[in-house]
Design a protein around this motif. Structure first.
Motif, PDB file in Angstrom:
ATOM      1  N   UNK A 143       0.846  -1.204   0.000  1.00 29.99           N
ATOM      2  CA  UNK A 143       0.000   0.000   0.000  1.00 29.99           C
ATOM      3  C   UNK A 143       0.878   1.250   0.000  1.00 29.99           C
ATOM      4  N   UNK A 144       1.865   1.291   0.901  1.00 32.13           N
ATOM      5  CA  UNK A 144       2.719   2.465   1.019  1.00 32.13           C
ATOM      6  C   UNK A 144       3.692   2.636  -0.121  1.00 32.13           C
ATOM      7  N   UNK A 145       4.087   1.504  -0.742  1.00 31.47           N
ATOM      8  CA  UNK A 145       5.077   1.578  -1.820  1.00 31.47           C
ATOM      9  C   UNK A 145       4.517   1.988  -3.158  1.00 31.47           C
ATOM     10  N   UNK A 146       3.209   1.953  -3.292  1.00 29.62           N
ATOM     11  CA  UNK A 146       2.584   2.396  -4.534  1.00 29.62           C
ATOM     12  C   UNK A 146       2.971   1.576  -5.755  1.00 29.62           C
ATOM     13  N   UNK A 147       3.228   0.260  -5.583  1.00 32.05           N
ATOM     14  CA  UNK A 147       3.646  -0.555  -6.713  1.00 32.05           C
ATOM     15  C   UNK A 147       2.509  -0.822  -7.690  1.00 32.05           C
ATOM     16  N   UNK A 148       1.296  -0.807  -7.194  1.00 30.30           N
ATOM     17  CA  UNK A 148       0.148  -1.036  -8.067  1.00 30.30           C
ATOM     18  C   UNK A 148       0.072  -2.436  -8.631  1.00 30.30           C
ATOM     19  N   UNK A 149       0.619  -3.407  -7.908  1.00 28.75           N
ATOM     20  CA  UNK A 149       0.589  -4.797  -8.368  1.00 28.75           C
ATOM     21  C   UNK A 149      -0.773  -5.429  -8.105  1.00 28.75           C
ATOM     22  N   UNK A 150      -1.094  -6.446  -8.912  1.00 27.91           N
ATOM     23  CA  UNK A 150      -2.227  -7.311  -8.631  1.00 27.91           C
ATOM     24  C   UNK A 150      -1.667  -8.636  -8.108  1.00 27.91           C
ATOM     25  N   UNK A 151      -2.153  -9.073  -6.960  1.00 28.54           N
ATOM     26  CA  UNK A 151      -1.646 -10.292  -6.332  1.00 28.54           C
ATOM     27  C   UNK A 151      -2.700 -11.393  -6.358  1.00 28.54           C
ATOM     28  N   UNK A 152      -2.238 -12.604  -6.642  1.00 33.32           N
ATOM     29  CA  UNK A 152      -3.089 -13.783  -6.675  1.00 33.32           C
ATOM     30  C   UNK A 152      -2.564 -14.765  -5.630  1.00 33.32           C
ATOM     31  N   UNK A 153      -3.358 -15.028  -4.594  1.00 30.36           N
ATOM     32  CA  UNK A 153      -2.989 -15.998  -3.556  1.00 30.36           C
ATOM     33  C   UNK A 153      -3.588 -17.340  -3.962  1.00 30.36           C
ATOM     34  N   UNK A 154      -2.951 -17.941  -4.960  1.00 31.47           N
ATOM     35  CA  UNK A 154      -3.569 -19.068  -5.659  1.00 31.47           C
ATOM     36  C   UNK A 154      -3.563 -20.348  -4.845  1.00 31.47           C
ATOM     37  N   UNK A 155      -2.494 -20.597  -4.108  1.00 29.35           N
ATOM     38  CA  UNK A 155      -2.437 -21.846  -3.365  1.00 29.35           C
ATOM     39  C   UNK A 155      -3.244 -21.776  -2.080  1.00 29.35           C
ATOM     40  N   UNK A 156      -3.551 -20.569  -1.659  1.00 24.74           N
ATOM     41  CA  UNK A 156      -4.530 -20.470  -0.603  1.00 24.74           C
ATOM     42  C   UNK A 156      -4.130 -19.727   0.648  1.00 24.74           C
ATOM     43  N   UNK A 157      -5.162 -19.363   1.371  1.00 21.58           N
ATOM     44  CA  UNK A 157      -5.032 -18.794   2.702  1.00 21.58           C
ATOM     45  C   UNK A 157      -5.794 -19.702   3.669  1.00 21.58           C
ATOM     46  N   UNK A 158      -5.443 -19.606   4.914  1.00 22.18           N
ATOM     47  CA  UNK A 158      -6.224 -20.276   5.962  1.00 22.18           C
ATOM     48  C   UNK A 158      -7.345 -19.313   6.321  1.00 22.18           C
ATOM     49  N   UNK A 159      -8.541 -19.578   5.811  1.00 18.24           N
ATOM     50  CA  UNK A 159      -9.620 -18.599   5.873  1.00 18.24           C
ATOM     51  C   UNK A 159     -10.077 -18.291   7.286  1.00 18.24           C
ATOM     52  N   UNK A 160     -10.061 -19.297   8.174  1.00 24.41           N
ATOM     53  CA  UNK A 160     -10.624 -19.046   9.502  1.00 24.41           C
ATOM     54  C   UNK A 160      -9.654 -18.344  10.447  1.00 24.41           C
ATOM     55  N   UNK A 161      -8.442 -18.003   9.972  1.00 29.38           N
ATOM     56  CA  UNK A 161      -7.588 -17.124  10.772  1.00 29.38           C
ATOM     57  C   UNK A 161      -7.481 -15.739  10.145  1.00 29.38           C
ATOM     58  N   UNK A 162      -8.263 -15.517   9.088  1.00 30.14           N
ATOM     59  CA  UNK A 162      -8.423 -14.167   8.562  1.00 30.14           C
ATOM     60  C   UNK A 162      -9.361 -13.384   9.474  1.00 30.14           C
ATOM     61  N   UNK A 163      -9.453 -12.103   9.214  1.00 33.58           N
ATOM     62  CA  UNK A 163     -10.474 -11.269   9.843  1.00 33.58           C
ATOM     63  C   UNK A 163     -10.795 -10.148   8.866  1.00 33.58           C
ATOM     64  N   UNK A 164     -11.815  -9.371   9.174  1.00 38.31           N
ATOM     65  CA  UNK A 164     -12.234  -8.323   8.238  1.00 38.31           C
ATOM     66  C   UNK A 164     -11.151  -7.275   8.024  1.00 38.31           C
TER      67      UNK A 164
END
Length: 211
Positions: A62-83
């Motif tokens: 966010x701070x670096x302003x790279x403007x990249x699009x990221x794909x977390x294709x292999x996955x996240x552990x959804x139940x340790x995410x939060x809003x």
């Protein structure tokens, strides 16, 4: 990945090993500066395990302003995410993420040692969709001991998600996994000639479905 799901391999061990947030950001910037990449796919087994590191990477983007699009294709552990983290994902340029749910059956969650909080997963994946992150849910059917009503429960759960897409894999007891070792003497080798699951993975595994 530090979790111990019975159906998963142990090729890399069960200790989470990661480059520092600073190194990840440096490499992302180098890929953009040297090669002009605008979209990058990250294949970590569980990208969001270390929340502080994940937040540092996202805030750096966010701070670096790279403007990249990221794909977390292999996955996240959804139940340790939060809003809050999902909001940060959206601001940092995450446009795609996968989440392994596997089964909506509490009995199969326990038996496979997945231990995903189903209700929490649904709320968070639905929220990710609202934040315009393309969300892909991963499921497995045909676990040893799984009943038809359990399969239906998983299907209905998938249909109730706001996730854009879902993938259903057949449960396979790979040799070297806890599931494969436990079922080695009670299951048949998958025959590449008549089992489509062989097209989705490597050789030398056994089918654990009793059906």
């Amino acid at each position: 990945c530090p979790f111990h799901c019975t159906f998963c391999h142990n090729i890399h061990g069960k200790k989470f090993r990661a480059h520092s947030a600073a190194r990840v950001l440096s490499e992302l910037k180098a890929l953009q500066d040297r090669f002009g990449f605008r979209e990058i796919e990250i294949i970590d087994d569980i990208f969001n395990w270390d929340r502080r590191r994940t937040a540092e990477i996202m805030n750096g983007l966010v701070g670096g302003g790279l403007g990249l699009k990221l794909y977390l294709a292999n996955g996240v552990r959804a139940d340790i995410l939060d809003r809050e983290m999902i909001d940060l994902f959206a601001r940092a340029g995450v446009v795609f993420m996968s989440a392994g749910i596997e089964t909506a059956s509490p009995e199969r969650q326990e038996a496979t040692k997945k231990h995903v909080d189903i209700r929490k997963v649904k709320a968070l994946l639905d929220y990710a969709v609202e934040k315009r992150i393309f969300t892909h849910a991963l499921f497995i059917i045909g676990f040893h001991g799984e009943t038809a009503p359990e399969v239906v429960r998983t299907l209905l759960f998938a249909c109730g998600l706001k996730a854009h897409t879902a993938l259903f894999n057949f449960a396979c007891a790979y040799r070297g996994s806890e599931l494969g070792d436990n079922l080695r003497d009670r299951t048949l080798l998958v025959d590449p000639g008549n089992d489509m699951s062989s097209a989705m993975s490597s050789l030398n595994f056994v089918n654990c479905s009793p059906l």
